[in-house]
Design a protein around this motif. Structure first.
Motif, PDB file in Angstrom:
ATOM      1  N   GLN A  73     -11.131   6.651  92.801  1.00  0.00           N
ATOM      2  CA  GLN A  73     -10.714   5.606  91.868  1.00  0.00           C
ATOM      3  C   GLN A  73      -9.294   5.847  91.361  1.00  0.00           C
ATOM      4  O   GLN A  73      -8.506   4.905  91.220  1.00  0.00           O
ATOM      5  N   TYR A  76      -6.891   4.643  93.935  1.00  0.00           N
ATOM      6  CA  TYR A  76      -6.752   3.177  93.841  1.00  0.00           C
ATOM      7  C   TYR A  76      -5.856   2.805  92.661  1.00  0.00           C
ATOM      8  O   TYR A  76      -4.918   2.008  92.803  1.00  0.00           O
ATOM      9  N   TYR A  80      -2.267   0.948  92.782  1.00  0.00           N
ATOM     10  CA  TYR A  80      -2.220  -0.377  92.150  1.00  0.00           C
ATOM     11  C   TYR A  80      -1.089  -0.462  91.130  1.00  0.00           C
ATOM     12  O   TYR A  80      -0.475  -1.534  90.957  1.00  0.00           O
ATOM     13  N   LYS A 114      -8.854   2.429 100.595  1.00  0.00           N
ATOM     14  CA  LYS A 114      -8.572   2.397  99.162  1.00  0.00           C
ATOM     15  C   LYS A 114      -7.135   1.980  98.886  1.00  0.00           C
ATOM     16  O   LYS A 114      -6.858   1.181  97.975  1.00  0.00           O
ATOM     17  N   ASP A 117      -6.732  -1.773  99.677  1.00  0.00           N
ATOM     18  CA  ASP A 117      -7.352  -2.621  98.653  1.00  0.00           C
ATOM     19  C   ASP A 117      -6.479  -2.704  97.414  1.00  0.00           C
ATOM     20  O   ASP A 117      -6.310  -3.793  96.815  1.00  0.00           O
ATOM     21  N   ALA A 118      -5.903  -1.588  97.003  1.00  0.00           N
ATOM     22  CA  ALA A 118      -5.061  -1.574  95.805  1.00  0.00           C
ATOM     23  C   ALA A 118      -3.828  -2.452  95.988  1.00  0.00           C
ATOM     24  O   ALA A 118      -3.444  -3.215  95.080  1.00  0.00           O
TER      25      ALA A 118
END
Length: 722
Positions: A73, A76, A80, A114, A117-118
């Motif tokens: 996490q 990510y 992000y 990951k 996706d970010a």
């Protein structure tokens, strides 16, 4: 002052030091070596210059963020948080490269997912538009790496790996990557030699990678000058004005370099199939005025462009991956060393090799060695100063007149000299005997000295070498050194071309292994054994088609065959049958399970003018004996130690099954007939019950010829009558 960025330059392992020096020269600040990369600071012009000019890097990565993480996490979240609008349009494309693991990320695919996706979540706009994935030509290629609890996220400015210059669309079987070739040339001192107007020669050039990289250096041509696609082309941080300036400078330098009188750069390649690809690669690099490539082997290698000119001889010889390559490679290196000593005095030489021990056989002392990796293969670049002071050569005893015309040969090591002395002694002892016996094939050496565990057989003007697998107690490196010592001595002792030496490794064979085809050259040659001619094949099988140690047995059978009905069991290539017919046998029957060897036997019969109507039967010997009802006066049995058989639990075992075999053969023997039985199982014990039932006489000593007196355990033999 221009903005400074952190850069990571990746490279093959073992090139880090060279890359650091190169990157520093191109403007990288505070360069530091890491494993397979170099890190430092640079402005955008230097970043572009590194992409264009680095001959050693794989990729130029511009770091945009480093951050600690403990779990997926946090990876990510950290990605992000980057403002990706500075790098990529929401409708653009991207590719993710992910390396490393830890912090709850167990595989690179999960880590890459990951990161993707970010980025996608950050760039998705109100209209639902989001970046797509394009692994081949993305607008931005992202590199993410996890190491020791820290993530590093970078933009790949290079695109495809920088070693892919674009000129090499065709390549040989084992090509060098372009950046490794450049590193080899730098270590060999080519930039300095080129600056002084020296020449460059590769006598084993393949498709020309080394000489093309060398010509690029000499012509001051940026290695990636003609690359069309870069990783920064569609990156939003790209500054076209700076790039155009850097590119224009490179073009002007290349034009000026190519306008100079070209250096003398030549390549030679023995494989004619590689000449056209080499020419094509040279043309794509725009270096056809600088490089010439010729088809030819070392015999045609002639590196003298002008009287007095010197330079660098560079090459990447074969490493050798197959059994038997030791011999051909040894003679290749010896021949190469001879060519250097005869034609390149005053030159420098660099040999890039995965078999550095063979360089010791070139007759020139090396003054420097550098370690490299070619992929996963550990290699060395061996540097030689081709100077008489560095030569390790000798001449055989000769007159002054002879010495002036005789080429020097590589000096034998102390071990090779010792082996050569023994071989020479054996050869002298056997040559006169062989001539008197009209024999052109015989054993000259059979592990006489245990540390040199090979057998050396002479077949007319060919040498057949069998290397016995060394015991586990012997250091493999020592065993290899001794093998090379022996192989280096053989051509000198016999004054024979290395091309006429065949080497094989002999290990315990089970089942059909000893009869299986090893090669497919179909190279049969004719040899003489008394008044009989026989065909041998030195290359295609582990055995040659003629068991030399059974020569006395074959000659005995010839002497006793007059008017006899002869049976040859496990007949192999029917050599004993040929001798029996020559001795006047009334009929002959030869049995073997192998059609290949029966066909070979037929050829042996025809070679001696005998009718192929002699009985040649393909069958399992034990089964055939049980069904046969003929009677024979002279039977020869030479079974293998082990052999596949349907009748005996899948395998024939001579120790276990010789009782049954001999009983079956005795049932076919006439009252006054004779069986000759032999085998080469050293621990064989003849059954006592058979000795009580029949007249059994061991005749082993009588069946060992002069060339096998040094190894009296080569086989056992018995004469059996009713």
């Amino acid at each position: 002052m221009s903005a400074q960025f952190e850069l990571i330059l990746t490279c093959p392992k073992s090139l880090e030091g060279l890359l650091k020096d190169e990157a520093t020269e191109l403007g990288l600040i505070d360069a530091k070596e890491r494993i397979a990369n170099v890190q430092g600071l640079a402005d955008m012009a230097t970043a572009y210059r590194l992409c264009l000019w680095s001959r050693l890097a794989n990729r130029v990565l511009l770091v945009i963020k480093r951050f600690p993480l403990k779990n997926a996490q946090e990876l990510y979240d950290g990605v992000y948080d980057i403002d990706w609008r500075d790098h990529l349009e929401p409708t653009g494309s991207l590719a993710i490269e992910f390396t490393g693991q830890g912090s709850g990320i167990d595989n690179t695919h999960f880590g890459a997912l990951k990161v993707k996706d970010a980025i996608v979540d950050r760039l998705r706009n109100n209209r639902g538009e989001r970046p797509s994935i394009d692994k081949q030509y993305p607008d931005v290629r992202i590199h993410a790496r996890i190491e020791r609890g820290e993530a590093t996220v970078s933009i790949d400015l290079s695109g495809h790996s920088l070693h892919q210059r674009g000129y090499r669309l065709q390549q040989g079987a084992a090509p060098l990557k372009e950046n490794l070739a450049a590193a080899i040339l730098i270590r060999a001192g080519w930039p300095k030699i080129a600056a002084e107007g020296g020449a460059l020669v590769d006598p084993m050039c393949g498709v020309g990678t080394l000489i093309i990289e060398g010509a690029m250096m000499a012509a001051d041509q940026a290695p990636n000058l003609y690359r069309e696609h870069w990783g920064f082309n569609n990156w939003l941080g790209h500054i076209p004005s700076i790039w155009k300036q850097v590119l224009q400078e490179a073009k002007e330098r290349s034009e000026a370099g190519l306008a100079k009188p070209p250096l003398w750069i030549r390549g030679y390649e023995a494989d004619p199939r590689l000449i056209k690809p080499a020419h094509n690669n040279i043309e794509r690099a725009y270096l056809e005025d600088w490089i010439k490539v010729y088809q030819g082997d070392l015999a045609t290698f002639s590196p003298h462009p002008d009287k007095g000119q010197k330079g660098l001889v560079i090459c990447n010889p074969p490493y050798g991956e197959r059994l038997g390559d030791e011999a051909s490679l040894l003679y290749l290196y010896q021949h190469f060393g001879e060519a250097l000593r005869n034609q390149c005095v005053g030159w420098q030489a660099g040999i890039f090799t995965g078999a550095p021990d063979l360089c010791k056989r070139m007759g020139i002392r090396s003054h420097k060695q550098y370690s490299f990796f070619n992929g996963t293969i550990p290699c060395k670049l061996v540097l030689l100063n081709v100077s008489p002071a560095q030569f390790v050569v000798q001449h055989a005893e000769q007159t002054t007149e002879e010495a002036s015309t005789t080429k020097p040969v590589a000096m034998l090591s102390e071990g090779a000299k010792m082996f050569a002395n023994r071989l020479e002694k054996n050869k002298k002892q056997l040559a006169k005997w062989a001539k008197q016996q009209n024999i052109t094939c015989y054993r000259v050496y059979d592990a006489d000295m245990p540390e040199y565990a090979i057998a050396v057989d002479l077949y007319d003007d060919w040498i057949h070498v069998q290397e016995y697998a060394p015991p586990r107690s012997i250091d493999p490196e020592k065993a290899q050194t001794r093998l090379l010592d022996a192989l280096s001595a053989i051509p000198q002792v016999f004054d024979i071309s290395p091309e006429k030496i065949v080497i094989k490794r002999r290990e315990q064979q089970k089942g059909k292994n000893q009869y299986e085809r090893q090669n497919s050259e179909g190279h049969f040659m004719e040899v003489q054994e008394g008044d009989v001619k026989l065909l041998v094949n030195l290359k295609d099988y582990l055995d040659t088609g003629l068991f030399l140690d059974h020569r006395p047995m074959r000659l005995r059978l010839q002497e006793e065959a007059q008017g006899k009905r002869f049976l040859n069991l496990y007949c192999y290539t029917a050599t004993a049958t040929v001798h029996a017919i020559k001795g006047g046998a009334r009929t002959t029957t030869s049995v073997d399970l192998s059609k290949t060897y029966l066909d070979w036997g037929k050829r042996n019969l025809l070679l001696n003018g005998f009718s192929e109507r002699q009985k040649l039967i393909q069958a399992d010997v034990m089964e055939w004996l049980e069904n046969d009802r003929e009677e024979y006066d002279l039977i020869f049995i030479d079974p293998p130690t082990f052999s596949n058989s349907k009748r005996f639990e899948g395998v024939f075992d001579v120790q276990r099954d010789h009782i049954k075999l001999i009983e079956l053969a005795m049932n076919r023997l006439s009252n006054k007939g004779v069986i000759y039985f032999s085998n080469n199982f050293r621990k064989f014990v003849f059954d006592d019950d058979l000795k009580e039932k029949y007249h059994v006489e061991e005749i082993t000593e009588q069946t060992i010829d002069m060339d096998f007196k040094r190894n009296t355990k080569i086989h056992h033999a018995w004469r059996i009558t009713k």
